[in-house]
Design a protein around this motif. Structure first.
Motif, PDB file in Angstrom:
ATOM      1  N   PRO A 195      32.897  75.021  45.534  1.00 16.58           N
ATOM      2  CA  PRO A 195      34.000  74.892  44.567  1.00 16.58           C
ATOM      3  C   PRO A 195      33.512  74.227  43.282  1.00 16.58           C
ATOM      4  O   PRO A 195      32.581  73.419  43.300  1.00 16.58           O
ATOM      5  CB  PRO A 195      35.010  74.003  45.304  1.00 16.58           C
ATOM      6  CG  PRO A 195      34.689  74.195  46.748  1.00 16.58           C
ATOM      7  CD  PRO A 195      33.208  74.393  46.825  1.00 16.58           C
ATOM      8  N   PRO A 196      34.128  74.549  42.157  1.00 13.12           N
ATOM      9  CA  PRO A 196      33.673  73.976  40.878  1.00 13.12           C
ATOM     10  C   PRO A 196      33.914  72.479  40.811  1.00 13.12           C
ATOM     11  O   PRO A 196      34.798  71.935  41.479  1.00 13.12           O
ATOM     12  CB  PRO A 196      34.516  74.724  39.844  1.00 13.12           C
ATOM     13  CG  PRO A 196      35.738  75.142  40.592  1.00 13.12           C
ATOM     14  CD  PRO A 196      35.284  75.441  41.985  1.00 13.12           C
ATOM     15  N   ASP A 203      42.407  68.507  36.850  1.00  7.13           N
ATOM     16  CA  ASP A 203      41.513  67.351  36.963  1.00  7.13           C
ATOM     17  C   ASP A 203      41.920  66.295  35.934  1.00  7.13           C
ATOM     18  O   ASP A 203      42.536  66.598  34.914  1.00  7.13           O
ATOM     19  CB  ASP A 203      40.057  67.775  36.720  1.00  7.13           C
ATOM     20  CG  ASP A 203      39.582  68.788  37.755  1.00  7.13           C
ATOM     21  OD1 ASP A 203      39.650  68.476  38.957  1.00  7.13           O
ATOM     22  OD2 ASP A 203      39.171  69.894  37.356  1.00  7.13           O
ATOM     23  N   VAL A 258      28.798  77.604  33.675  1.00  2.00           N
ATOM     24  CA  VAL A 258      30.229  77.677  33.346  1.00  2.00           C
ATOM     25  C   VAL A 258      30.655  79.137  33.472  1.00  2.00           C
ATOM     26  O   VAL A 258      30.074  80.011  32.814  1.00  2.00           O
ATOM     27  CB  VAL A 258      30.514  77.148  31.930  1.00  2.00           C
ATOM     28  CG1 VAL A 258      32.002  77.225  31.620  1.00  2.00           C
ATOM     29  CG2 VAL A 258      30.023  75.711  31.786  1.00  2.00           C
ATOM     30  N   THR A 259      31.651  79.414  34.309  1.00  2.00           N
ATOM     31  CA  THR A 259      32.078  80.782  34.573  1.00  2.00           C
ATOM     32  C   THR A 259      33.593  80.881  34.456  1.00  2.00           C
ATOM     33  O   THR A 259      34.301  79.863  34.386  1.00  2.00           O
ATOM     34  CB  THR A 259      31.634  81.241  35.974  1.00  2.00           C
ATOM     35  OG1 THR A 259      32.170  80.322  36.950  1.00  2.00           O
ATOM     36  CG2 THR A 259      30.118  81.258  36.082  1.00  2.00           C
ATOM     37  N   ARG A 275      37.674  72.054  36.510  1.00  2.00           N
ATOM     38  CA  ARG A 275      38.452  73.277  36.284  1.00  2.00           C
ATOM     39  C   ARG A 275      39.241  73.140  34.983  1.00  2.00           C
ATOM     40  O   ARG A 275      39.871  72.102  34.726  1.00  2.00           O
ATOM     41  CB  ARG A 275      39.416  73.513  37.444  1.00  2.00           C
ATOM     42  CG  ARG A 275      38.729  73.806  38.776  1.00  2.00           C
ATOM     43  CD  ARG A 275      39.667  73.562  39.930  1.00  2.00           C
ATOM     44  NE  ARG A 275      40.008  72.141  40.028  1.00  2.00           N
ATOM     45  CZ  ARG A 275      40.940  71.649  40.866  1.00  2.00           C
ATOM     46  NH1 ARG A 275      41.602  72.481  41.648  1.00  2.00           N
ATOM     47  NH2 ARG A 275      41.195  70.357  40.899  1.00  2.00           N
ATOM     48  N   ARG A 322      30.232  74.150  36.956  1.00  2.00           N
ATOM     49  CA  ARG A 322      29.380  73.697  38.057  1.00  2.00           C
ATOM     50  C   ARG A 322      28.113  73.017  37.565  1.00  2.00           C
ATOM     51  O   ARG A 322      27.349  72.486  38.360  1.00  2.00           O
ATOM     52  CB  ARG A 322      29.028  74.877  38.968  1.00  2.00           C
ATOM     53  CG  ARG A 322      30.214  75.435  39.760  1.00  2.00           C
ATOM     54  CD  ARG A 322      29.828  76.617  40.619  1.00  2.00           C
ATOM     55  NE  ARG A 322      30.916  77.022  41.512  1.00  2.00           N
ATOM     56  CZ  ARG A 322      31.924  77.815  41.147  1.00  2.00           C
ATOM     57  NH1 ARG A 322      31.954  78.277  39.897  1.00  2.00           N
ATOM     58  NH2 ARG A 322      32.862  78.132  42.009  1.00  2.00           N
ATOM     59  N   VAL A 359      41.003  80.603  35.029  1.00  2.00           N
ATOM     60  CA  VAL A 359      40.396  79.274  35.101  1.00  2.00           C
ATOM     61  C   VAL A 359      38.940  79.353  34.640  1.00  2.00           C
ATOM     62  O   VAL A 359      38.187  80.230  35.070  1.00  2.00           O
ATOM     63  CB  VAL A 359      40.449  78.693  36.535  1.00  2.00           C
ATOM     64  CG1 VAL A 359      39.787  77.317  36.585  1.00  2.00           C
ATOM     65  CG2 VAL A 359      41.899  78.609  37.007  1.00  2.00           C
ATOM     66  N   GLU A 373      35.562  77.607  35.131  1.00  6.44           N
ATOM     67  CA  GLU A 373      35.001  76.741  36.164  1.00  6.44           C
ATOM     68  C   GLU A 373      33.642  76.192  35.730  1.00  6.44           C
ATOM     69  O   GLU A 373      32.813  76.925  35.204  1.00  6.44           O
ATOM     70  CB  GLU A 373      34.849  77.513  37.474  1.00  6.44           C
ATOM     71  CG  GLU A 373      36.186  78.025  38.021  1.00  6.44           C
ATOM     72  CD  GLU A 373      36.034  78.754  39.342  1.00  6.44           C
ATOM     73  OE1 GLU A 373      37.029  78.885  40.063  1.00  6.44           O
ATOM     74  OE2 GLU A 373      34.899  79.192  39.644  1.00  6.44           O
TER      75      GLU A 373
END
Length: 428
Positions: free
Chosen positions: A171-172, A239, A196-197, A175, A206, A202, A204
């Motif tokens: 999971p990222p 977040d 970053v995707t 978000r 990572r 959203v 995300e």
């Protein structure tokens, strides 16, 4: 002033290169030297034999991007000889499969073809996403071509001493939800940062995210809304967000933003923006934003009132905050002789500043702010009148004489034989 210019995307390195292209200009190509060192915070031995990249752009619009590679020695030192110049270079180090940014070297025509040493910091990898947080977030809304252009600028902090990177299958770490109905993202240089995707609605994150308060910056823009100037949307924050700023370009509008506090309007490039702020937004907060044009007969009047208030506030701060000085009969400057009066002025200025701060941070309602500000303005006018009386009469304001200037509590000057103030009608 708005921290990031709306409608533009620039990383630090890209900005430097873009700016220096006009400085580099055309000229004969010569050789330049760039050297530096790679540092690791805990393992000095880890900097040996790392691949170092120099990525450059020259002043020749027909030339390709310059790319040179070398390797660091046992102490992390590296050196590039015979780099084409004039040009601008970004330095990078590859460590553990991650590209770590370094400094910039710029070579202009007629200047020395050597740059200051460049330092590149590299870090070990961690998958502890708890070290990441949204340090700051900025949303800017502007009305363009019948829709709202929205620019989003996010700064992600990393409180650890390690580079944080999450596995792509996990999971990222962070978000960034997009509002419903957003258009295709417009990205700086056409792509998001590595790690970053986009998944549905959203963005995300990572990583990799470097240590520090600005470990990673994410910028993107999109269009929102339809032909109607009325916009209703939701900003969602799954977040925690330490600091949020929302700006809306003012073209005669009324803006509401749930959970955010009104802030002083911002100005940039002669354009005004209405501002809202939020601090320590908890995970899961939703802010409903509504942008509604004012009626045509309201906008000019409201704009005029806002302008007059800003002018009055700015003039008041200038008058109360500056030493009082006037030209005497001999052309010399007569300054306020009473230190107590100056301290009084300083206190009024500080009170006005604290009042605005308390309002922006939601400690005061708008009604209380306006009432207290009006009281401070009257007090400032009285203080200014006393100071003017001292400078013009040359006597203590507590003493009376035929030459002493009479001033009403509203700040208007009166002749010695006046019984009533010509400004407010108060009996003198």
């Amino acid at each position: 002033m708005i921290p990031a210019t709306p409608g533009t995307f620039r990383t630090i390195g890209a900005t430097l290169i873009a700016l220096c292209l006009s400085w580099i200009g055309a000229g004969s190509v010569s050789a330049a030297v760039v050297e530096g060192r790679v540092l690791h915070s805990t393992r000095p031995e880890a900097v040996e034999n790392l691949e170092i990249l120099a990525l450059g752009i020259s002043g020749d619009p027909n030339s390709d991007t310059i790319e040179r590679r070398t390797r660091s020695d046992s102490d992390g030192h590296f050196r590039f000889d015979d780099l084409p110049a004039p040009a601008a270079y970004l330095l990078r180090a590859i460590f553990a499969g991650v590209v770590f940014p370094g400094g910039t070297a710029i070579f202009r025509p007629g200047e020395p073809e050597s740059a200051d040493p460049v330092v590149i910091h590299v870090f070990d990898r961690s998958e502890d996403a708890s070290a990441l947080s949204i340090n700051s977030m900025q949303w800017v809304f502007e009305r363009e071509a019948g829709v709202y252009r929205v620019d989003v600028n996010v700064s992600i902090a990393n409180s650890s001493a390690m580079m944080v990177q999450i596995d792509p299958n996990d999971p990222p770490a962070i978000r960034l939800p997009l509002p419903a109905g957003y258009s295709e993202l417009k990205l700086p240089f056409g792509k998001l940062p590595k790690g970053v995707t986009i998944a549905g609605e959203v963005v995300e994150v990572r990583g990799p995210v470097m240590p520090g308060e600005e470990g990673l910056r994410v910028n993107f823009a999109f269009d929102l809304g339809d032909d109607s100037a009325l916009l209703e949307t939701e900003l969602r924050f799954p977040d925690r967000v330490d600091s949020l700023r929302l700006y809306v370009r003012d073209f005669g509008i009324e803006v509401t933003a749930d959970g955010l506090h009104p802030a002083q309007p911002a100005r940039q490039d002669d354009v005004f923006y209405l501002g809202f702020v939020g601090f320590d937004l908890p995970p899961g907060q939703v802010s409903r934003v509504r942008i509604e044009p004012l009626a045509s007969d309201q906008a000019p009047a409201d704009g005029l009132i806002a302008g007059l208030v800003a002018l009055l506030a700015g003039g008041l701060l200038f008058l109360v905050g500056q030493p009082i000085a006037e030209a005497g009969g001999d052309g010399k400057v007569v300054r306020l002789p009473d230190d107590d009066e100056q301290r009084h002025s300083d206190a009024l200025r500080a009170a006005l500043r604290d009042l605005e701060h308390d309002f922006e941070t939601a400690k005061l309602s708008e009604e209380d702010r306006d009432r207290l500000r009006e009281e401070l303005r009257h007090e400032a006018a009285r203080a200014l009148a006393r100071e003017r009386g001292v400078t013009r009469s040359g006597s203590n304001p507590g003493k009376t004489s035929a030459d002493t200037l009479r001033v009403c509590s509203c700040g208007r000057e009166a002749r010695p034989d006046d019984r009533f103030c010509g400004g407010c009608g108060t009996e003198l």
